[in-house]
Design a protein around this motif. Structure first.
Motif, PDB file in Angstrom:
ATOM      1  N   MET A 140     -46.849  -1.135 -17.290  1.00 12.84           N
ATOM      2  CA  MET A 140     -45.586  -1.094 -18.011  1.00 12.84           C
ATOM      3  C   MET A 140     -45.434   0.205 -18.802  1.00 12.84           C
ATOM      4  O   MET A 140     -44.316   0.698 -18.999  1.00 12.84           O
ATOM      5  CB  MET A 140     -45.467  -2.308 -18.946  1.00 12.84           C
ATOM      6  CG  MET A 140     -45.283  -3.623 -18.217  1.00 12.84           C
ATOM      7  SD  MET A 140     -45.069  -5.024 -19.349  1.00 12.84           S
ATOM      8  CE  MET A 140     -46.769  -5.372 -19.838  1.00 12.84           C
ATOM      9  N   LEU A 141     -46.547   0.785 -19.236  1.00 13.96           N
ATOM     10  CA  LEU A 141     -46.519   1.977 -20.079  1.00 13.96           C
ATOM     11  C   LEU A 141     -46.816   3.254 -19.315  1.00 13.96           C
ATOM     12  O   LEU A 141     -46.781   4.348 -19.897  1.00 13.96           O
ATOM     13  CB  LEU A 141     -47.527   1.821 -21.227  1.00 13.96           C
ATOM     14  CG  LEU A 141     -47.379   0.559 -22.086  1.00 13.96           C
ATOM     15  CD1 LEU A 141     -48.455   0.524 -23.163  1.00 13.96           C
ATOM     16  CD2 LEU A 141     -45.997   0.472 -22.703  1.00 13.96           C
ATOM     17  N   ASN A 142     -47.102   3.142 -18.029  1.00  9.94           N
ATOM     18  CA  ASN A 142     -47.435   4.317 -17.224  1.00  9.94           C
ATOM     19  C   ASN A 142     -46.142   5.050 -16.855  1.00  9.94           C
ATOM     20  O   ASN A 142     -45.243   4.474 -16.251  1.00  9.94           O
ATOM     21  CB  ASN A 142     -48.184   3.895 -15.964  1.00  9.94           C
ATOM     22  CG  ASN A 142     -48.774   5.078 -15.215  1.00  9.94           C
ATOM     23  OD1 ASN A 142     -48.157   6.130 -15.091  1.00  9.94           O
ATOM     24  ND2 ASN A 142     -49.986   4.901 -14.710  1.00  9.94           N
ATOM     25  N   PRO A 143     -46.020   6.342 -17.187  1.00  8.74           N
ATOM     26  CA  PRO A 143     -44.766   7.067 -16.940  1.00  8.74           C
ATOM     27  C   PRO A 143     -44.385   7.196 -15.474  1.00  8.74           C
ATOM     28  O   PRO A 143     -43.208   7.417 -15.173  1.00  8.74           O
ATOM     29  CB  PRO A 143     -45.016   8.443 -17.574  1.00  8.74           C
ATOM     30  CG  PRO A 143     -46.500   8.563 -17.675  1.00  8.74           C
ATOM     31  CD  PRO A 143     -47.011   7.174 -17.888  1.00  8.74           C
ATOM     32  N   VAL A 144     -45.347   7.067 -14.560  1.00  7.89           N
ATOM     33  CA  VAL A 144     -44.999   7.146 -13.135  1.00  7.89           C
ATOM     34  C   VAL A 144     -44.920   5.756 -12.504  1.00  7.89           C
ATOM     35  O   VAL A 144     -44.771   5.640 -11.288  1.00  7.89           O
ATOM     36  CB  VAL A 144     -45.991   8.035 -12.351  1.00  7.89           C
ATOM     37  CG1 VAL A 144     -45.972   9.445 -12.887  1.00  7.89           C
ATOM     38  CG2 VAL A 144     -47.399   7.460 -12.366  1.00  7.89           C
ATOM     39  N   GLU A 145     -45.006   4.727 -13.321  1.00 11.03           N
ATOM     40  CA  GLU A 145     -44.838   3.367 -12.820  1.00 11.03           C
ATOM     41  C   GLU A 145     -43.609   2.739 -13.487  1.00 11.03           C
ATOM     42  O   GLU A 145     -42.482   3.112 -13.190  1.00 11.03           O
ATOM     43  CB  GLU A 145     -46.123   2.560 -13.047  1.00 11.03           C
ATOM     44  CG  GLU A 145     -47.296   3.103 -12.233  1.00 11.03           C
ATOM     45  CD  GLU A 145     -48.546   2.258 -12.350  1.00 11.03           C
ATOM     46  OE1 GLU A 145     -48.462   1.032 -12.136  1.00 11.03           O
ATOM     47  OE2 GLU A 145     -49.619   2.818 -12.676  1.00 11.03           O
ATOM     48  N   MET A 146     -43.795   1.811 -14.393  1.00 10.93           N
ATOM     49  CA  MET A 146     -42.656   1.121 -15.004  1.00 10.93           C
ATOM     50  C   MET A 146     -42.055   1.900 -16.174  1.00 10.93           C
ATOM     51  O   MET A 146     -40.935   1.638 -16.584  1.00 10.93           O
ATOM     52  CB  MET A 146     -43.079  -0.287 -15.409  1.00 10.93           C
ATOM     53  CG  MET A 146     -43.536  -1.106 -14.197  1.00 10.93           C
ATOM     54  SD  MET A 146     -44.314  -2.692 -14.593  1.00 10.93           S
ATOM     55  CE  MET A 146     -42.875  -3.677 -14.963  1.00 10.93           C
ATOM     56  N   ALA A 147     -42.820   2.857 -16.706  1.00  5.64           N
ATOM     57  CA  ALA A 147     -42.307   3.933 -17.569  1.00  5.64           C
ATOM     58  C   ALA A 147     -41.701   3.498 -18.903  1.00  5.64           C
ATOM     59  O   ALA A 147     -40.875   4.217 -19.471  1.00  5.64           O
ATOM     60  CB  ALA A 147     -41.287   4.768 -16.791  1.00  5.64           C
TER      61      ALA A 147
END
Length: 404
Positions: A140-147
């Motif tokens: 959820m917090l990964n900028p290249v995932e859920m961002a």
């Protein structure tokens, strides 16, 4: 009844369970759910969160987007690098690693060092999450995932939904969404509970049914099983070096460098550039031992036939190619040096140091019959739910195979 905010979600749930009789008897109100009901409700909440795109910055993807339950909890979407890496919520960003299946991920122990000093367990290819709860919150917090920008942004989305307000209050106590850290831990706990459900690990593959005496394997599949337990597979893809255990995970949860080459398509998609090196376990925060460079967590082989492409960077499209890659370490035949998907050399390892050569060079070379048998056996590790998917993939492979 109120609970201290400092309690973890797990302790809060335990407190709720312990309070069932007390609350009902002392106040006359409807008692809290029983422990079984709490687990059911926590899992149900996790399922809702898992499928909710509102937990991504632009509302375009949920956990299930990259871990689609209909595709063994992997990402079926085609991107600029095929299915090697996944597209993020922003519609532009790609990761540098293949999305791993979540099937049976709950069986991985917490990240630790064993008695021999080897790192084991944890989640993700590099073990950067200590356990399933840690893993559940990171995308959820990964900028290249859920961002999502931060935990507060995630919790704000939860507060916007009346159903979440009610569920969190029932499971974690009044005001559960008022404290950001407490609420985020609650969401992670629920997601982890869902991933521990039978939906993710039914143990109902043909192999499991064969072990229980419910079904037979073909002679080729049985031969493939013999190849599996006598070749180097067993050294990393069994819980113990000798003998398959009941509810076998088909991974040792260890970290190994098997010499996988760079996937140029995935690297280009991620934008990390040609000078980037995926250091694997060495990239985990807190690990600075150069001997861990290039080591990647050994994945489960359950559902392996329907979760391609293969290796941590999705560099191989076909399962048979992945098997042949291992064969290059035990075979002296010139053709074993050639990647059948490219017609060229396999390529240099991305990290040439720390190769697990004792394991890789164990056993005799495999001829074509043994390779085919091993692939046939690996196909028996497909959960019943995905057997139609396997059948469809085999049909397509047969129709598109070159004719003599």
């Amino acid at each position: 009844m109120s609970f201290p905010r400092s309690l973890s979600p797990f302790l809060l749930v335990l407190a709720l369970i312990g309070a069932v009789v007390t609350v009902g008897a002392a106040t006359g109100r409807t008692p809290r759910p029983t422990s079984g009901q709490v687990q059911h409700d926590l899992t149900e909440l996790g399922q809702r969160l898992f499928h909710d795109p509102a937990l991504s910055r632009n509302g375009t993807q949920s956990c299930a987007t990259c871990h689609d339950p209909e595709y063994a909890f992997t990402d079926p979407r085609e991107g600029v690098a095929g299915r090697a890496v996944s597209l993020g919520d922003d519609g532009v960003s790609y990761g540098d690693r293949n999305t791993p299946t979540l099937s049976y991920a709950a069986l991985s122990p917490s990240f630790h060092r064993d008695a021999k000093g080897r790192y084991k367990g944890g989640q993700f290819w590099d073990g950067r999450a200590d356990d399933l709860e840690d893993q559940a919150g990171q995308p959820m917090l990964n900028p290249v995932e859920m961002a999502m920008t931060d935990k507060a942004a995630v919790v704000a989305r939860l507060r916007d939904e009346q159903g979440y307000q009610e569920s969190f209050a029932a499971l974690f106590g009044p005001g559960a969404l008022d404290d950001v850290d407490r609420a985020f831990k609650g969401a992670s706990a629920a997601l982890a509970a869902y991933q521990r459900s039978q939906e993710f690990m039914p143990f109902d593959s043909r192999f499991d049914r064969w072990q229980r005496g419910e079904e037979s394997l073909t002679p080729q599949e049985e031969f493939g099983y013999t190849v599996f337990i006598t070749w180097n597979c067993r050294l990393c893809h069994q819980l113990q070096k000798q003998g398959v255990v009941e509810r076998e995970t088909f991974t040792s949860f260890e970290y190994h460098n098997i010499g996988v080459p760079v996937n140029p398509g995935a690297r280009a998609a991620s934008g990390l550039g040609p000078d980037h090196v995926d250091l694997g376990l060495l990239a985990r925060p807190g690990i600075d031992d150069p001997a861990q460079a290039g080591r990647i967590k050994v994945p489960t082989l359950r559902n392996v036939a329907v979760t391609g492409p293969y290796m941590h960077n999705g560099v191989f499209e076909d399962l048979r190619t992945a098997v042949l890659f291992y064969n290059k370490y035990t075979s002296r035949r010139p053709e074993s040096r050639i990647n059948p998907e490219t017609g060229r050399d396999w390529g240099q390892p991305e990290v040439a140091e720390n190769l697990s050569l004792p394991e890789l060079q164990s056993g005799l070379m495999l001829n074509d019959a043994r390779v085919d048998a091993l692939v046939a056996f690996l196909e028996t590790l497909t959960d019943r739910r995905y057997e139609p998917l396997l059948a469809e993939q085999k049909r397509i492979r047969k129709e598109t195979a070159p004719t003599d």
